[in-house]
Design a protein around this motif. Structure first.
Motif, PDB file in Angstrom:
ATOM      1  N   ASN A  21       4.282  -1.553   3.749  1.00  0.00           N
ATOM      2  CA  ASN A  21       4.016  -0.121   3.620  1.00  0.00           C
ATOM      3  C   ASN A  21       4.941   0.460   2.560  1.00  0.00           C
ATOM      4  N   TYR A  22       4.785   1.761   2.270  1.00  0.00           N
ATOM      5  CA  TYR A  22       5.555   2.418   1.214  1.00  0.00           C
ATOM      6  C   TYR A  22       7.057   2.222   1.386  1.00  0.00           C
TER       7      TYR A  22
ATOM      8  N   THR B   2       0.843  -1.185   0.000  1.00  0.00           N
ATOM      9  CA  THR B   2       0.000   0.000   0.000  1.00  0.00           C
ATOM     10  C   THR B   2       0.882   1.240   0.000  1.00  0.00           C
TER      11      THR B   2
ATOM     12  N   GLU C 274       0.136   3.710   1.789  1.00  0.00           N
ATOM     13  CA  GLU C 274      -0.198   4.366   3.054  1.00  0.00           C
ATOM     14  C   GLU C 274       0.831   4.024   4.140  1.00  0.00           C
ATOM     15  N   ASN C 275       0.833   4.824   5.197  1.00  0.00           N
ATOM     16  CA  ASN C 275       1.787   4.655   6.294  1.00  0.00           C
ATOM     17  C   ASN C 275       1.248   3.646   7.310  1.00  0.00           C
ATOM     18  N   VAL C 276       1.123   2.393   6.876  1.00  0.00           N
ATOM     19  CA  VAL C 276       0.595   1.360   7.763  1.00  0.00           C
ATOM     20  C   VAL C 276       1.737   0.640   8.472  1.00  0.00           C
ATOM     21  N   THR C 277       1.390  -0.066   9.551  1.00  0.00           N
ATOM     22  CA  THR C 277       2.359  -0.918  10.250  1.00  0.00           C
ATOM     23  C   THR C 277       1.721  -2.298  10.374  1.00  0.00           C
ATOM     24  N   GLU C 278       1.902  -3.117   9.355  1.00  0.00           N
ATOM     25  CA  GLU C 278       1.276  -4.438   9.305  1.00  0.00           C
ATOM     26  C   GLU C 278       2.297  -5.564   9.168  1.00  0.00           C
TER      27      GLU C 278
END
Length: 456
Positions: A437-438, A405, A407-411
């Motif tokens: 994330n990016y 993604t 987006e600034n996710v933390t997965e």
């Protein structure tokens, strides 16, 4: 019609609805079948999402990748959400793929074929038809194409109107992507336009800007020497893909077109099927057997030599170049053992294929708290091992398939910022599978380049 296409014969005994005579797995049970039929009839009269000439162009480029003249970058969300059909999210998905392709183009010194895992990735396979929480059992969430993720009876009820909404969101997403690209969003003169807000704060920022500056200088040098401004440097080709899971939806958008023979699935440029739906005598294989799109098959550790060879003979009986993509997803701990026999089996068929590594799905795990995640180190390891296995077997890894993604996710755990289990609480947004994330995606593209260079 080209000489290559003249040798291809239509699939025998196939029609857009012939899959209905086969066992169809991973299909939702709709409470009102008549409503579903009415919706599918309406969908079958709606405009297509892609065109036959785009599909044929993609097939030609996949054939070039099979011959080692291109590298494929396929990426996007694990499952798109209707609520995320908004300009900023669509643009950021495109940006991160463009940034990754820029790194690969520069480092691998070959064209990169970009395929988005979006503008249609609204359905997801599930291991069970139902989900139970606190003694309550409801239908599983099968993606926004079918129902909603909220755990309520009304949300989980399969709703045919969602098929129309999926068509609308896919069309809007693709239209916006086309508009961005045609408007110069992907102009190689200005790769700095592709920056996301995070780049200046990333440990990878300096390296990315160095690559972007180098390409910008190279483009201007070519223009100075030739005295021309190549129009192709102001735009890129971009294609869509999704898992061909909901067979009613796929059939409704499978069409014949003027001045072309056969049938095209016009819901996407590039459909694929997963291990759960790759039954040789199943409905999904039957659906893909007759369309002229390039098609993909996900290959996991349970795939056997004979099963794979039969799939290839069924889906590509004329050994057509550009037709077949094999996406292996073994897991970092199994790829070295499981992949070589399959490479040899494919060689025995004589069919041209494009080998692509999906390092995401075989490396999914759960934390001690029950949160689904993936370790960046395992993702990198599977990609690097895949390059090595193909090289040892006299084959070639021609692409990567990623869930990511903008987006600034933390997965996913790990990466340049060394995210850990505690970070997962900060921005864990996925409804199904954890995504890069990016920053992790950009770092992975650099690791791909490093490994490619070490073997060439």
């Amino acid at each position: 019609m080209s000489e290559r296409l003249k040798t291809i014969t239509p699939a025998k005994g196939w029609s857009p609805d012939s899959w209905q005579h086969k066992e169809a797995s991973q299909q939702a049970t709709y409470p009102d079948e008549l409503d579903l039929e009415r919706t599918l009839r309406r969908l079958s009269n709606m405009p297509p999402l892609v065109t036959s000439w785009e599909i044929n162009a993609l097939k030609e480029q996949i054939a070039e990748a099979q011959a080692g003249r291109r590298f494929v970058l396929q990426g996007g969300d694990c499952a798109e959400l209707f609520d995320e059909c908004v300009p900023s999210i669509i643009a950021n998905r495109l940006k991160v793929l463009l940034q990754m392709s820029l790194v690969m183009l520069h480092g691998m010194e070959m064209p990169v074929l970009r395929i988005g895992r979006f503008a249609g990735q609204y359905a997801k396979p599930r291991s069970s038809d139902t989900e139970t929480r606190d003694g309550v059992t409801l239908p599983s969430y099968r993606g926004d194409l079918v129902n909603s993720p909220e755990f309520t009876e009304s949300a989980r009820r399969p709703d045919p109107s969602r098929l129309i909404q999926a068509h609308s969101c896919s069309a809007m997403s693709m239209n916006f992507v086309r508009g961005l690209i045609d408007g110069g969003f992907a102009d190689l003169h200005h790769p700095e336009y592709w920056d996301l807000g995070w780049v200046e704060h990333s440990p990878l920022a300096d390296e990315f800007h160095r690559i972007a500056d180098s390409i910008g200088h190279s483009v201007r040098f070519v223009e100075t020497v030739t005295g021309r401004t190549p129009g192709s440097l102001k735009r890129v080709d971009f294609y869509t893909s999704h898992e061909a899971l909901h067979l009613g939806f796929e059939q409704a958008l499978t069409r014949q077109v003027p001045r072309q023979w056969g049938w095209f699935n016009l819901s996407t440029h590039f459909p694929w099927i997963g291990m759960r739906t790759a039954n040789l005598d199943g409905a999904h294989v039957e659906m893909l057997r007759g369309i002229r799109n390039p098609v993909g098959i996900k290959i996991g550790p349970a795939m056997t030599r004979s099963w794979l060879k039969d799939l290839i003979r069924t889906l590509n009986p004329d050994n057509e170049a550009g037709r077949l993509v094999l996406i292996h997803r073994m897991g970092a701990s199994q790829v070295a053992d499981k992949l070589p026999p399959l490479i040899e089996a494919v060689r025995e068929t004589g069919s041209p294929v494009l080998w692509v590594c999906d390092p995401m799905h075989g490396n999914t795990e759960s934390t001690s708290g029950g949160v689904k995640t993936r370790r960046f180190a395992n993702i990198v390891s599977e990609v690097e091992q895949s390059f090595e296995v193909h090289a040892r077997c006299g084959s070639r890894l021609g692409g990567v398939h990623l869930e990511l993604t903008g987006e600034n996710v933390t997965e996913c755990i790990g990466g340049a910022r060394a995210l850990d289990e505690e970070d997962l609480k900060r921005a864990y947004k996925t409804t199904v599978d954890p995504r890069l994330n990016y920053e992790q995606a950009l770092e992975l593209s650099m690791r791909v380049v490093q490994k490619h260079r070490s073997l060439t």
